[in-house]
Scaffold this motif. Structure first.
Motif, PDB file in Angstrom:
ATOM      1  N   ALA A   1     -58.323  13.552 -17.359  1.00 24.81           N
ATOM      2  CA  ALA A   1     -58.377  14.959 -17.766  1.00 24.81           C
ATOM      3  C   ALA A   1     -59.399  15.089 -18.888  1.00 24.81           C
ATOM      4  CB  ALA A   1     -57.016  15.429 -18.240  1.00 24.81           C
ATOM      5  N   LYS A   2     -60.262  16.092 -18.789  1.00 28.21           N
ATOM      6  CA  LYS A   2     -61.248  16.369 -19.828  1.00 28.21           C
ATOM      7  C   LYS A   2     -60.990  17.758 -20.390  1.00 28.21           C
ATOM      8  CE  LYS A   2     -64.817  13.370 -18.027  1.00 28.21           C
ATOM      9  NZ  LYS A   2     -66.217  13.205 -17.751  1.00 28.21           N
ATOM     10  N   VAL A   3     -60.890  17.815 -21.709  1.00 31.24           N
ATOM     11  CA  VAL A   3     -60.631  19.077 -22.390  1.00 31.24           C
ATOM     12  C   VAL A   3     -61.853  19.398 -23.248  1.00 31.24           C
ATOM     13  CG1 VAL A   3     -59.090  20.321 -23.944  1.00 31.24           C
ATOM     14  CG2 VAL A   3     -58.172  18.541 -22.457  1.00 31.24           C
ATOM     15  N   THR A   4     -62.483  20.539 -22.986  1.00 29.26           N
ATOM     16  CA  THR A   4     -63.670  20.954 -23.748  1.00 29.26           C
ATOM     17  C   THR A   4     -63.229  21.735 -24.985  1.00 29.26           C
ATOM     18  OG1 THR A   4     -63.890  23.014 -22.532  1.00 29.26           O
ATOM     19  CG2 THR A   4     -65.036  21.104 -21.626  1.00 29.26           C
ATOM     20  N   PRO A   5     -64.133  21.914 -25.968  1.00 25.29           N
ATOM     21  CA  PRO A   5     -63.785  22.709 -27.156  1.00 25.29           C
ATOM     22  C   PRO A   5     -63.391  24.148 -26.816  1.00 25.29           C
ATOM     23  CG  PRO A   5     -65.783  21.458 -27.563  1.00 25.29           C
ATOM     24  CD  PRO A   5     -65.441  21.275 -26.115  1.00 25.29           C
ATOM     25  N   ALA A   6     -63.886  24.668 -25.683  1.00 21.59           N
ATOM     26  CA  ALA A   6     -63.547  26.029 -25.272  1.00 21.59           C
ATOM     27  C   ALA A   6     -62.174  26.101 -24.602  1.00 21.59           C
ATOM     28  CB  ALA A   6     -64.609  26.562 -24.312  1.00 21.59           C
ATOM     29  N   GLY A   7     -61.516  24.928 -24.407  1.00 16.74           N
ATOM     30  CA  GLY A   7     -60.186  24.915 -23.814  1.00 16.74           C
ATOM     31  C   GLY A   7     -60.181  24.735 -22.308  1.00 16.74           C
ATOM     32  N   LEU A   8     -61.350  24.501 -21.689  1.00 12.55           N
ATOM     33  CA  LEU A   8     -61.398  24.269 -20.250  1.00 12.55           C
ATOM     34  C   LEU A   8     -60.926  22.858 -19.933  1.00 12.55           C
ATOM     35  CD1 LEU A   8     -64.877  25.889 -19.539  1.00 12.55           C
ATOM     36  CD2 LEU A   8     -62.633  26.882 -19.091  1.00 12.55           C
ATOM     37  N   ILE A   9     -60.142  22.736 -18.889  1.00 15.23           N
ATOM     38  CA  ILE A   9     -59.604  21.431 -18.500  1.00 15.23           C
ATOM     39  C   ILE A   9     -60.080  21.113 -17.093  1.00 15.23           C
ATOM     40  CG2 ILE A   9     -57.499  20.107 -18.054  1.00 15.23           C
ATOM     41  CD1 ILE A   9     -56.069  21.935 -20.044  1.00 15.23           C
ATOM     42  N   SER A  10     -60.557  19.888 -16.919  1.00 14.42           N
ATOM     43  CA  SER A  10     -60.935  19.434 -15.576  1.00 14.42           C
ATOM     44  C   SER A  10     -60.199  18.121 -15.290  1.00 14.42           C
ATOM     45  CB  SER A  10     -62.447  19.251 -15.473  1.00 14.42           C
ATOM     46  OG  SER A  10     -62.887  18.232 -16.336  1.00 14.42           O
ATOM     47  N   TYR A  11     -59.789  17.950 -14.031  1.00 16.82           N
ATOM     48  CA  TYR A  11     -59.046  16.769 -13.617  1.00 16.82           C
ATOM     49  C   TYR A  11     -59.851  15.990 -12.593  1.00 16.82           C
ATOM     50  CZ  TYR A  11     -54.753  18.533 -15.730  1.00 16.82           C
ATOM     51  OH  TYR A  11     -53.810  18.964 -16.608  1.00 16.82           O
ATOM     52  N   GLY A  12     -59.590  14.709 -12.559  1.00 14.07           N
ATOM     53  CA  GLY A  12     -60.206  13.859 -11.548  1.00 14.07           C
ATOM     54  C   GLY A  12     -59.380  12.597 -11.354  1.00 14.07           C
ATOM     55  N   TYR A  13     -59.522  12.000 -10.188  1.00 13.64           N
ATOM     56  CA  TYR A  13     -58.825  10.755  -9.874  1.00 13.64           C
ATOM     57  C   TYR A  13     -59.853   9.705  -9.500  1.00 13.64           C
ATOM     58  CZ  TYR A  13     -54.671  13.669  -9.579  1.00 13.64           C
ATOM     59  OH  TYR A  13     -53.647  14.537  -9.872  1.00 13.64           O
ATOM     60  N   GLN A  14     -59.611   8.501  -9.962  1.00 19.53           N
ATOM     61  CA  GLN A  14     -60.488   7.397  -9.585  1.00 19.53           C
ATOM     62  C   GLN A  14     -59.704   6.099  -9.680  1.00 19.53           C
ATOM     63  OE1 GLN A  14     -63.858   7.248 -12.177  1.00 19.53           O
ATOM     64  NE2 GLN A  14     -62.657   7.178 -14.030  1.00 19.53           N
TER      65      GLN A  14
END
Length: 184
Positions: free
Chosen positions: A132-145
């Motif tokens: 999970a990546k959380v940007t300073p603007a509060g956007l969250i992105s998920y990924g699996y690897q």
């Protein structure tokens, strides 16, 4: 007649060589500072033989595994994005170890051994990540690897401290507790 005499001498010689040897079967719990193998369990089998009355050499094969999930949190230097990795490991450690221990306590039913231990270790890493990546603007992105790889075999240098209670269950069966700190 000569054949029987030779066979008899060989049997006596073989039984003399086997006297004072040990086969050990062990369960292993290993605490480790490396998250990939933190609090791992395993098993092993070993052989110890006495070369002198107070000196024994040993050989063991050990297998450890770790299925305990862990988390990594980090922020790359060039970015202010916070990355959280939730890791589900299926990691394995195979070790071949050689030891030379010295008996420093010799009571009627208890023994204490101390000595160095050398090993060759192979790590098999097989992990699945939920990132999970959380940007300073509060956007969250998920990924699996996932990852699966072998770590180049490494050597280890350790220390052996073993306390053995002899003749607990039967004449030839004993119980021991040992500590094996190592650097690899």
């Amino acid at each position: 007649m000569m054949k029987r005499a030779i066979i008899g001498i060989l049997i006596l010689n073989f039984s003399y060589v086997l006297f004072g040897q040990e086969i050990e079967v062990k369960g292993i719990y290993a605490a480790n500072s490396l998250k990939k193998f933190q609090n791992s369990f395993g098993c092993g089998i070993g052989y110890n033989g006495f070369v002198k009355p107070k000196t024994r050499i040993g050989f063991s094969l050990e297998y450890l595994y770790n299925y305990i999930p862990y988390e990594n949190r980090y922020t790359p230097d060039a970015d202010t994005t916070i990355t959280i990795d939730k890791v589900r490991p299926n990691n394995h450690k195979i070790a071949v170890k050689f030891s030379c221990s010295f008996r420093i306590l010799n009571k009627s039913k208890s023994l204490l051994f101390i000595g160095p231990e050398f090993g060759l270790i192979l790590f098999i890493i097989n992990e699945k990540f939920e990132q999970a990546k959380v940007t300073p603007a509060g956007l969250i992105s998920y990924g699996y690897q996932g990852s699966h790889y072998f770590v180049k075999p490494t050597t280890s240098l350790g220390f052996l401290l073993e306390y053995e209670l002899t003749e607990i269950i039967a004449h030839k069966i004993s119980v021991s507790v040992s500590v094996h700190p190592e650097l690899s």
